[in-house]
Design a protein around this motif. Structure first.
Motif, PDB file in Angstrom:
ATOM      1  N   ALA A  73      -0.311  -1.026  -0.075  1.00  0.00           N
ATOM      2  CA  ALA A  73      -0.004  -0.189  -1.236  1.00  0.00           C
ATOM      3  C   ALA A  73      -0.315  -0.940  -2.533  1.00  0.00           C
ATOM      4  CB  ALA A  73       1.456   0.246  -1.202  1.00  0.00           C
ATOM      5  N   LEU A  74       0.029  -2.213  -2.585  1.00  0.00           N
ATOM      6  CA  LEU A  74      -0.257  -3.031  -3.768  1.00  0.00           C
ATOM      7  C   LEU A  74      -1.764  -3.088  -4.013  1.00  0.00           C
ATOM      8  CD1 LEU A  74       1.215  -5.134  -5.797  1.00  0.00           C
ATOM      9  CD2 LEU A  74       0.093  -6.811  -4.339  1.00  0.00           C
ATOM     10  N   GLY A  75      -2.528  -3.305  -2.955  1.00  0.00           N
ATOM     11  CA  GLY A  75      -3.980  -3.363  -3.094  1.00  0.00           C
ATOM     12  C   GLY A  75      -4.567  -2.069  -3.627  1.00  0.00           C
ATOM     13  N   TRP A  76      -4.108  -0.942  -3.099  1.00  0.00           N
ATOM     14  CA  TRP A  76      -4.608   0.352  -3.570  1.00  0.00           C
ATOM     15  C   TRP A  76      -4.246   0.580  -5.034  1.00  0.00           C
ATOM     16  CZ3 TRP A  76      -8.345   3.079  -1.792  1.00  0.00           C
ATOM     17  CH2 TRP A  76      -8.648   3.047  -0.442  1.00  0.00           C
ATOM     18  N   LEU A  77      -3.017   0.244  -5.408  1.00  0.00           N
ATOM     19  CA  LEU A  77      -2.599   0.441  -6.796  1.00  0.00           C
ATOM     20  C   LEU A  77      -3.400  -0.443  -7.746  1.00  0.00           C
ATOM     21  CD1 LEU A  77       1.267   0.775  -6.334  1.00  0.00           C
ATOM     22  CD2 LEU A  77      -0.336   2.572  -7.002  1.00  0.00           C
ATOM     23  N   VAL A  78      -3.673  -1.675  -7.347  1.00  0.00           N
ATOM     24  CA  VAL A  78      -4.492  -2.569  -8.179  1.00  0.00           C
ATOM     25  C   VAL A  78      -5.908  -2.005  -8.312  1.00  0.00           C
ATOM     26  CG1 VAL A  78      -5.544  -4.865  -8.291  1.00  0.00           C
ATOM     27  CG2 VAL A  78      -3.122  -4.632  -7.714  1.00  0.00           C
ATOM     28  N   ALA A 104       1.358  -2.801 -10.501  1.00  0.00           N
ATOM     29  CA  ALA A 104       1.572  -2.347  -9.127  1.00  0.00           C
ATOM     30  C   ALA A 104       2.865  -2.931  -8.557  1.00  0.00           C
ATOM     31  CB  ALA A 104       0.386  -2.733  -8.250  1.00  0.00           C
ATOM     32  N   GLY A 105       3.122  -4.222  -8.854  1.00  0.00           N
ATOM     33  CA  GLY A 105       4.368  -4.841  -8.394  1.00  0.00           C
ATOM     34  C   GLY A 105       5.584  -4.154  -8.982  1.00  0.00           C
ATOM     35  N   VAL A 145       5.735  -1.037 -10.089  1.00  0.00           N
ATOM     36  CA  VAL A 145       5.830   0.308  -9.498  1.00  0.00           C
ATOM     37  C   VAL A 145       6.483   0.245  -8.122  1.00  0.00           C
ATOM     38  CG1 VAL A 145       4.448   2.189  -8.516  1.00  0.00           C
ATOM     39  CG2 VAL A 145       3.940   1.336 -10.802  1.00  0.00           C
ATOM     40  N   LEU A 146       6.032  -0.707  -7.302  1.00  0.00           N
ATOM     41  CA  LEU A 146       6.596  -0.812  -5.950  1.00  0.00           C
ATOM     42  C   LEU A 146       8.037  -1.299  -5.962  1.00  0.00           C
ATOM     43  CD1 LEU A 146       3.514  -2.225  -4.039  1.00  0.00           C
ATOM     44  CD2 LEU A 146       4.454   0.087  -3.931  1.00  0.00           C
ATOM     45  N   LEU A 147       8.407  -2.095  -6.970  1.00  0.00           N
ATOM     46  CA  LEU A 147       9.774  -2.593  -7.065  1.00  0.00           C
ATOM     47  C   LEU A 147      10.730  -1.509  -7.542  1.00  0.00           C
ATOM     48  CD1 LEU A 147      11.720  -5.026  -6.932  1.00  0.00           C
ATOM     49  CD2 LEU A 147      11.117  -5.478  -9.327  1.00  0.00           C
ATOM     50  N   PHE A 148      10.342  -0.784  -8.594  1.00  0.00           N
ATOM     51  CA  PHE A 148      11.243   0.201  -9.194  1.00  0.00           C
ATOM     52  C   PHE A 148      11.134   1.591  -8.562  1.00  0.00           C
ATOM     53  CE2 PHE A 148      10.702  -2.894 -12.708  1.00  0.00           C
ATOM     54  CZ  PHE A 148      12.021  -3.340 -12.724  1.00  0.00           C
ATOM     55  N   PHE A 149      10.036   1.876  -7.898  1.00  0.00           N
ATOM     56  CA  PHE A 149       9.839   3.158  -7.230  1.00  0.00           C
ATOM     57  C   PHE A 149       9.411   2.898  -5.788  1.00  0.00           C
ATOM     58  CE2 PHE A 149       8.646   3.710 -11.711  1.00  0.00           C
ATOM     59  CZ  PHE A 149       9.619   4.629 -12.096  1.00  0.00           C
ATOM     60  N   PRO A 150      10.317   2.388  -4.965  1.00  0.00           N
ATOM     61  CA  PRO A 150       9.923   2.019  -3.593  1.00  0.00           C
ATOM     62  C   PRO A 150       9.482   3.233  -2.791  1.00  0.00           C
ATOM     63  CG  PRO A 150      12.305   1.898  -3.851  1.00  0.00           C
ATOM     64  CD  PRO A 150      11.739   2.192  -5.207  1.00  0.00           C
TER      65      PRO A 150
END
Length: 194
Positions: free
Chosen positions: A22-27, A49-50, A52-57
């Protein structure tokens, strides 16, 4: 998408792998939005991306299918063919003097009701000119689609069959073996709503 509980067979490594993907796709999306692949955009993309994934898991979702390169190639070739053909058809309608195309909204019940199949089929259908997804009934697995230039019931039937053919190609490209058997054995009539 197939949701499976996080258990001992999935483990921490599977969750980390999903998060890294998910991180790779967002980047990648971040860099594509900026239109420039630079070190600054890469670092900025990782930070955004980090966050987004931290605050919106994301909910734990795993891919239950299998990527089939040959079927994916068939899907892409047919998709490009439909894209070109539909673009030419819509362009002809746009420049034809006095043409007043009639539209219709049809409901198409998909045979495979996973989130991944609904999303991919809806996107593929919506990207083709002359069709637009109006609504998706996730629980029932139904796409409500606006189609352009309908002259009679045969055009409605052809549109439903085209959408179900897109679903079949999507499932053959990325679905599980059980899903492929389902779209290959279920008659098309079961996918049509009155």
């Amino acid at each position: 998408m197939n949701r499976e509980p996080v258990g001992p067979h999935r483990g921490r490594a599977g969750r980390w792998r999903d998060q890294l993907i998910a991180l790779g796709w967002l980047v990648l999306v971040w860099n594509l939005l900026w239109g420039d692949f630079s070190w600054g955009n890469l670092v900025g993309g990782v930070l955004v991306a980090g966050a987004v994934l931290l605050f919106f898991p994301l909910p734990p979702v795993s891919f239950g299918g299998r990527l089939r390169p040959r079927a994916l190639l068939v899907f892409l070739v047919r998709f490009v063919g439909e894209l070109v053909s539909a673009s030419a058809h819509v362009a002809r309608i746009a420049v034809q003097p006095g043409c007043r195309p009639r539209g219709a909204i049809i409901a198409v019940r998909l045979r495979v009701r996973t989130d991944l199949n609904l999303a991919l089929t809806a996107e593929a259908v919506s990207l083709v000119p002359g069709t637009l997804i109006i609504e998706v009934d996730r629980d029932a697995g139904v796409l409500y689609v606006h189609v352009l230039d309908v002259r009679g019931p045969q055009d409605l039937t052809a549109s439903r069959e085209r959408i179900l053919a897109v679903e079949r190609r999507v499932v053959r490209a990325v679905g599980s073996a059980a899903e492929v058997r389902q779209v290959d054995t279920d008659p098309v009539d079961r996918g049509v709503l009155p």
